[in-house]
Design an enzyme around this catalytic site. Structure first.
Site, PDB file in Angstrom:
ATOM      1  N   LYS A   1     -28.375  27.619  -8.509  1.00 27.80           N
ATOM      2  CA  LYS A   1     -27.468  26.475  -8.354  1.00 27.80           C
ATOM      3  C   LYS A   1     -28.272  25.233  -7.970  1.00 27.80           C
ATOM      4  O   LYS A   1     -29.256  25.331  -7.216  1.00 27.80           O
ATOM      5  CB  LYS A   1     -26.433  26.823  -7.274  1.00 27.80           C
ATOM      6  CG  LYS A   1     -25.305  25.810  -7.116  1.00 27.80           C
ATOM      7  CD  LYS A   1     -24.296  26.294  -6.087  1.00 27.80           C
ATOM      8  CE  LYS A   1     -23.156  25.326  -5.874  1.00 27.80           C
ATOM      9  NZ  LYS A   1     -22.179  25.813  -4.883  1.00 27.80           N
TER      10      LYS A   1
ATOM     11  N   SER B   1     -17.535  25.798  -6.453  1.00 28.69           N
ATOM     12  CA  SER B   1     -18.428  24.813  -7.017  1.00 28.69           C
ATOM     13  C   SER B   1     -19.592  25.429  -7.810  1.00 28.69           C
ATOM     14  O   SER B   1     -20.233  24.734  -8.586  1.00 28.69           O
ATOM     15  CB  SER B   1     -18.995  23.923  -5.912  1.00 28.69           C
ATOM     16  OG  SER B   1     -19.673  24.706  -4.950  1.00 28.69           O
TER      17      SER B   1
ATOM     18  N   SER C   1     -17.092  29.150  -2.934  1.00 23.98           N
ATOM     19  CA  SER C   1     -17.751  28.715  -4.174  1.00 23.98           C
ATOM     20  C   SER C   1     -18.609  29.747  -4.879  1.00 23.98           C
ATOM     21  O   SER C   1     -19.074  29.486  -5.990  1.00 23.98           O
ATOM     22  CB  SER C   1     -18.593  27.478  -3.902  1.00 23.98           C
ATOM     23  OG  SER C   1     -17.761  26.374  -3.802  1.00 23.98           O
TER      24      SER C   1
END
Ligand code: GLN
Length: 500
Positions: free
Chosen positions: A79, A154, A178
């Protein structure tokens, strides 16, 4: 054999046994990224040459007889809020475009020692604030199961990348759900580890008392193998737990043998949570409880404590902490600067940089966070939220005595269409109802696939466990996955070589 259909563990096994070379896996994944990423927007950055040279480096070590880890040579994605020297780290924000960190996060160092091949950095909501990747400066990632729908957020780019076969596993971060929510939306298994088990050093902070890095993969067994690589006690993170050595020992067992008996285990099922969700989610989670029962577990009732308070308490605390953490993006310490900065006074300079660099959702949260911390409002909002957080923690401690895990949905529905709640932030926040408690209490929680709805979209279930007993959660889900095949289903767009 199609390499991209294997689990991370299976691919690592073939590489270790020298049946295939790390470079073959790297070439397979580069080909898939090149065909599919333009459409899916899962990666914000990747570099073919960097992928190949990492694979060659790992292969050299393996050929020299070094024992790295069960996942050595397996391509994986990270990420874009986790600091890497190999690729820029931008948090999907205009504020950090082009920022190349001068150091690696501890999890990245650990993974590199374990022989990971990092394919690139994945799309996300700006500064991890959101649940859809719609707040990304570079536009949303798409769900490989249906491209009109969000992959979640996210960590949505990480989920899309693994689900579509553009990496075998990925790292996400989870502040209020997330890792788990995008895992549920994309048919993956994702673990939000206990607070402190995985170092946060090098994770760009959103809300420091809630943030954790964790794995997103195709099975609990893959997640266990990743946890074995990334967990460590870290002097650079003052909240790092000394439990990591014991944990790694049981994780190693988990990845090699992994036989946890469910006889006598107690799994709690909160009926009130099931009453609030889509019928397809309710059915899938109830069926999951039945599988655990067949495996020998006792299913017992449970009342989620203070359920109406969880989401407001989470947003008050998360935004308050974010307003402090994001103060560093002022154009001096970090962040973008205008060409004519020298013509402005200091206040105008800050104002310009922050107005131009942050997106709408980030600004909304920074204003809310600053407000609840300001004098006159602190007691009424922030302090009250802290007290409620304590009450939620105490209730879980009390109510989970004698219970191994709580089973509930991850989200009220399967992945919604993109931009469904664009102008309604409160409607978006409500989808975090079942995920935020794990972050508020520091407890581990794992999301895993438990069915496909009538529209062809995946549905996930979630188990929340005891602090630092993440291995039990991995074991329970592994037991479930030996009896079911939901986690093996892949979207048709994941077929090799076909454009997404
Ligand atoms: N959806 C939640 C939020 O917007 C959770 C985000 C996260 O876990 N990073 O804050």
């Amino acid at each position: 054999m199609q390499l991209t259909e294997l689990s991370a563990w299976q691919l690592g096994d073939l590489i270790r046994k020298k049946e295939i070379r790390a470079l073959d896996a790297a070439e397979a994944v580069v080909a898939e990224i090149k065909t599919k990423n333009e459409k899916l927007n899962a990666f914000l950055s990747y570099d073919e040459a960097v992928i190949r040279s990492q694979a060659e480096g790992v292969q050299e070590k393996l050929d020299a007889g070094q024992v790295l880890s069960p996942l050595a040579g397996v391509p994986m994605a990270v990420k874009d809020n986790i600091s890497t020297r190999l690729y820029p780290t931008t948090c999907a924000s205009d504020m950090l475009q082009g920022y190349l960190p001068p150091y690696d996060a501890t999890v990245i160092e650990n993974l590199q020692q374990a022989g990971a091949v990092i394919t690139g950095k994945t799309n996300m909501d700006e500064f991890a604030m959101g649940c859809s990747t719609e707040t990304s400066f570079r536009g949303p990632a798409l769900n490989p199961w249906n491209q009109g729908h969000t992959p979640g957020g996210s960590s949505g780019g990480s989920a899309a990348a693994v689900a579509a076969g553009l990496s075998w596993y990925a790292l996400g971060s989870d502040t209020g759900g997330s890792i788990r929510q995008p895992s549920a939306y994309c048919n993956l298994t994702g673990l939000k580890p206990s607070y402190g088990l995985v170092s946060r050093y090098g994770l760009i902070a959103y809300a420091s008392s809630l943030d954790q890095i964790g794995p997103m993969a195709r099975s609990a067994r893959d997640c266990a193998a990743v946890m074995d690589c990334i967990t460590s006690q870290d002097s650079k993170d003052s909240t790092s737990s000394d439990h990591s050595t014991a944990f790694k020992a049981s994780c190693y067992e988990a990845t090699t043998g992994f036989n946890i008996s469910l006889k006598g285990r107690k799994i709690a099922l909160p009926e009130q949570a099931l009453a609030q969700v889509d019928p397809a989610v309710r059915r899938a989670v109830s069926e999951t409880a039945a599988v655990f029962k067949d495996l020998g577990a006792d299913i017992v009732p449970f009342d989620l404590p203070y359920q109406d308070a969880s989401v407001p308490v989470y947003y008050l605390i998360a935004c308050a902490e974010a307003s402090g953490n994001l103060a560093r993006y002022d154009g001096v310490q970090y962040g973008r600067q205008p060409d004519n900065g020298h013509e402005m006074d200091l206040t105008a300079f800050y104002e310009h940089n922050r107005s131009a660099g942050f997106g709408k959702e980030v600004k909304r949260r920074l204003m809310l966070g600053t407000f609840v911390l300001s004098s006159g409002y602190y007691d009424a909002w922030y302090l009250k939220a802290l007290k409620m957080r304590r009450m939620i923690i105490d209730s879980y401690n009390e109510m989970m005595r004698g219970i191994d895990a709580v089973l509930m949905p991850v989200t009220p529905s399967a992945a919604p269409p993109l931009y469904q709640h664009e102008d309604d932030p409160l409607a978006r926040y409500i989808s975090d109802t079942f995920t935020v408690d794990a972050n508020l209490t520091g407890r581990p929680a794992i999301a895993f696939p438990c069915g496909i709805n009538a529209g062809g979209l995946p549905v996930g279930a979630q188990l929340t466990g005891h602090l630092l007993a993440d291995d039990i959660l991995l074991g329970l889900v592994h037991a479930y996955q030996t009896q079911t095949s939901h986690h093996e289903k892949r979207p048709s767009s994941a077929r090799k070589g076909e454009p997404a």
